[in-house]
Enzyme design. Sequence first.
Site, short mmCIF file in Angstrom:
data_model
loop_
_atom_site.label_atom_id
_atom_site.label_comp_id
_atom_site.label_asym_id
_atom_site.label_seq_id
_atom_site.Cartn_x
_atom_site.Cartn_y
_atom_site.Cartn_z
N SER A 21 0.79 -1.24 0.00
CA SER A 21 0.00 0.00 0.00
C SER A 21 0.82 1.29 0.00
O SER A 21 0.27 2.36 -0.21
CB SER A 21 -0.92 0.04 1.21
OG SER A 21 -2.00 -0.82 0.99
N TYR A 69 -4.71 4.06 8.08
CA TYR A 69 -6.07 3.53 8.23
C TYR A 69 -6.63 3.86 9.60
O TYR A 69 -6.57 5.00 10.04
CB TYR A 69 -6.08 2.01 7.95
CG TYR A 69 -5.24 1.68 6.75
CD1 TYR A 69 -5.63 2.14 5.50
CD2 TYR A 69 -4.05 0.99 6.85
CE1 TYR A 69 -4.85 1.89 4.38
CE2 TYR A 69 -3.27 0.74 5.74
CZ TYR A 69 -3.69 1.19 4.52
OH TYR A 69 -2.93 0.94 3.43
O1 DON Z 1 -4.94 -4.80 -1.82
C1 DON Z 1 -4.40 -5.25 -0.82
O2 DON Z 1 -5.04 -5.70 0.12
C2 DON Z 1 -2.89 -5.19 -0.74
N1 DON Z 1 -2.32 -5.31 -2.05
C3 DON Z 1 -2.42 -3.92 -0.12
C4 DON Z 1 -2.91 -3.71 1.30
C5 DON Z 1 -2.00 -2.94 2.17
O3 DON Z 1 -0.79 -2.91 2.01
C6 DON Z 1 -2.63 -2.33 3.34
N2 DON Z 1 -1.61 -1.72 4.17
N3 DON Z 1 -1.31 -1.76 5.30
#
Ligand code: DON
Length: 299
Positions: A58, A235
């Site tokens: 993310s 978040y």
């Molecule tokens: O879409 C997803 O769930 C992951 N590719 C990215 C989520 C993520 O990194 C959330 N961060 N803390």
Amino acid sequence: MLETLYGDVLAVPDHGQVAIYIPELAGVDPDKFGVHLATLDGRRFGAGDQDERFSIQSIVKVPSLALAFKDCGESLWERVGVEPSGDPFNSLAQLEYEHGIPRNPLINAGAIVICDILCSLYADPLAAFLQFVSEISGLPEIAVNADVAASEWEHGFRNAALINMMKSYGNVVNDIDRVLDLYFHQCAIEMSCRELADTFLFFANHGRQVGGGEALLTSSMTKRLNAVMLTCGFYDEAGEFAYKVGLPGKSGVGGGIVAIHPGHYAVAVWSPRLNMKGNSVKGMRLLEVLTTRTGFSIF
Ligand code: DON
């Protein structure tokens, strides 16, 4: 001092868990731990696995937002908000009662809308995006792990639900598979702590390439992006991060966190063990002690 703090945090037991909902990420050594800090006046400090690449996940949502904001300006905010969500990164609930407009561009739904915008702007949006990341970071090539992208495709039911819901509200205009393909490939970018710090120095440098390069964003636009990082980068733990660390930043489920002190430095940490909110336990701890001991925070 960074080396000492690294050693202190390394010694504290960490019961965090590696992300397993993307199977390709589950195999990473949970005890990897690295940090790299780069200053705008050219100094570098680091420790541990600072040169090993990992999945930035993310964290990529920030440069992706930067490219869309550069191209669209303020009209971008008709499609996505700038309020913290207070919800998990992949939550569906808020998206439904807010009629398909994601709270902010750093949760999954918001980042998917940004990908939709990039799909409208570019015939080959992944190539355009990788070129942009090269420009802001000064890195000659940006590595994308195709196996991680494929693993996300295979298990991305939650992201598929988010994009379908937004499509039903008319907030996704392109073909769903094309948009998700961009999103998953962005998340699968790999960088080391050193490379991440170099990439985010651009945001500490008010949107100008480091080393006397071009201004790709105005300082006003960069101020706004940094504000979104501060309020939305973690978040439902954004308040906690601001309280403990006092810097704008962004985390990823690969265990990376990057934070910036505008006008001064960028720092990236990597430790794959995550807390319940999906943020790196050691990463948050190290940044907290770093800004507490040095006093180098925006507050
Ligand atoms: O879409 C997803 O769930 C992951 N590719 C990215 C989520 C993520 O990194 C959330 N961060 N803390």
